[in-house]
Design a protein around this motif. Structure first.
Motif, PDB file in Angstrom:
ATOM      1  N   GLN A   1      -4.100  -1.019   7.452  1.00  8.71           N
ATOM      2  CA  GLN A   1      -4.979  -0.166   8.243  1.00  8.71           C
ATOM      3  C   GLN A   1      -4.563  -0.165   9.712  1.00  8.71           C
ATOM      4  OE1 GLN A   1      -8.992  -1.492   7.554  1.00  8.71           O
ATOM      5  NE2 GLN A   1      -9.353   0.007   5.926  1.00  8.71           N
TER       6      GLN A   1
ATOM      7  N   GLU B   1      -8.755  -9.737   2.139  1.00  8.03           N
ATOM      8  CA  GLU B   1      -8.708  -8.452   2.834  1.00  8.03           C
ATOM      9  C   GLU B   1      -7.415  -8.259   3.617  1.00  8.03           C
ATOM     10  OE1 GLU B   1     -12.115  -8.348   5.342  1.00  8.03           O
ATOM     11  OE2 GLU B   1     -13.561  -8.319   3.689  1.00  8.03           O
TER      12      GLU B   1
ATOM     13  N   LYS C   1      -5.163  -5.010   2.958  1.00  4.30           N
ATOM     14  CA  LYS C   1      -5.853  -3.798   3.389  1.00  4.30           C
ATOM     15  C   LYS C   1      -5.908  -3.713   4.904  1.00  4.30           C
ATOM     16  CE  LYS C   1     -10.405  -1.574   3.178  1.00  4.30           C
ATOM     17  NZ  LYS C   1     -11.793  -1.704   2.667  1.00  4.30           N
ATOM     18  N   ARG C   2      -6.281  -4.803   5.563  1.00  9.08           N
ATOM     19  CA  ARG C   2      -6.465  -4.780   7.020  1.00  9.08           C
ATOM     20  C   ARG C   2      -5.138  -4.605   7.753  1.00  9.08           C
ATOM     21  NH1 ARG C   2     -11.265  -7.247   8.701  1.00  9.08           N
ATOM     22  NH2 ARG C   2     -10.681  -6.581  10.811  1.00  9.08           N
TER      23      ARG C   2
ATOM     24  N   LYS D   1       0.831  -1.202   0.000  1.00  4.81           N
ATOM     25  CA  LYS D   1       0.000   0.000   0.000  1.00  4.81           C
ATOM     26  C   LYS D   1       0.869   1.257   0.000  1.00  4.81           C
ATOM     27  CE  LYS D   1      -4.359  -1.499   0.326  1.00  4.81           C
ATOM     28  NZ  LYS D   1      -5.480  -1.047  -0.534  1.00  4.81           N
TER      29      LYS D   1
END
Length: 285
Positions: free
Chosen positions: A273, A266, A269-270, A117
């Motif tokens: 985050q 996911e 992304k998780r 990311k």
């Protein structure tokens, strides 16, 4: 009278004209669901029929986590030695060589750094295919060196556990890795560098007793087997009947051993985050 009648007896197809179904086109999940291998790969190696998370290795996890699958592998050429001259049904060096030839891996963990990311992340990922993901001296050393890299560069660190525990062929040397890795992770904590632990199927033995449960955030994939000893050993030791599924990620989440369960699609992304939340940074989309 039969509907069909063979004109000539026997099967006359020549060997070169026989058509076999190539291996690897289909995958059958434990619940009996049949999945096309290409579809399974596109779905992050998760059966779309029943949500079963197929066991995968470092190659696949790196593809999932690193942007465009670009990363630099750390200490790629470290290999185990045989200081104890261990031999059971096979000499330890022979077992290592056979595992290396079969898996094309040097040992049971690979470590790498790359962008996830858009920001740097150090990942140490275990490979169950290499002698059951067992933790020997090289596994401990590579994890420590990866953590040390994260410490010096101030980069978040993640370990993906998939292991049967300590490697018996290295005896006490293997057990020393529990303390060795735990000390280095404590240094990360003192420096305020995030450490995420992902438990996958299976995470057992010495890995559970050390780095797998020491994360700032401990997460797991659905249905993963997580524990220290097997159900029979636990029952014999405690003298109690055990609840069904007591070593699954869902049971451990319910009883406070895990922070959350994450679907593989996911995961990237998780993880990022939660790194942003820990480091008090703006959340990435």
């Amino acid at each position: 009278m039969s509907w069909f009648k063979r004109k000539t007896k026997g099967i006359t197809t020549t060997t070169q004209d026989k058509k076999d179904t190539p291996r690897g086109l289909w995958y059958k999940s434990p619940t009996g669901k049949i999945v096309d291998a290409e579809e399974l790969e596109k779905n992050f190696y998760v059966s779309p029929e029943d949500g079963y998370h197929v066991r995968i290795g470092s190659k696949e996890y790196f593809e999932i986590l690193f942007d465009d699958n670009k990363f630099k592998e750390l200490d790629a050429n470290l290999e185990s030695k045989d200081p104890l001259k261990f031999e059971d049904t096979k000499k330890y060096p022979e077992r290592l060589k056979a595992a290396q030839e079969k898996t094309k891996l040097k040992d049971a963990v690979r470590c790498a750094v790359g962008k996830s990311k858009g920001k740097d992340l150090v990942v140490a990922c275990m490979d169950f295919a290499f002698i059951g993901g067992s933790m020997g001296s090289v596994v401990g050393e590579k994890i420590v060196r990866a953590a040390d890299y994260a410490l010096k560069k101030k980069i978040p660190f993640m370990i993906i556990s998939k292991s049967g525990g300590a490697r018996m062929m290295e005896a006490a040397l293997s057990l020393m890795q529990l303390a060795k890795t735990s000390v280095k992770l404590a240094q990360l904590a003192d420096a305020g560098i995030p450490y995420i632990s992902l438990c996958t199927d299976p995470t057992t033995g010495g890995t559970t007793a050390s780095f797998a449960m020491l994360g700032d955030i401990n997460i797991a994939e659905p249905g993963a087997l997580i524990g220290f000893a097997g159900p029979r050993v636990v029952k014999d030791t405690t003298g109690q009947d055990l609840p069904e599924g007591f070593q699954t990620s869902e049971f451990l989440l319910e009883h406070g051993f895990l922070d959350f369960i994450v679907l593989r699609k996911e995961l990237k992304k998780r993880v990022n985050q939660y790194i942003d939340l820990i480091t008090n940074q703006p959340l990435r989309a």
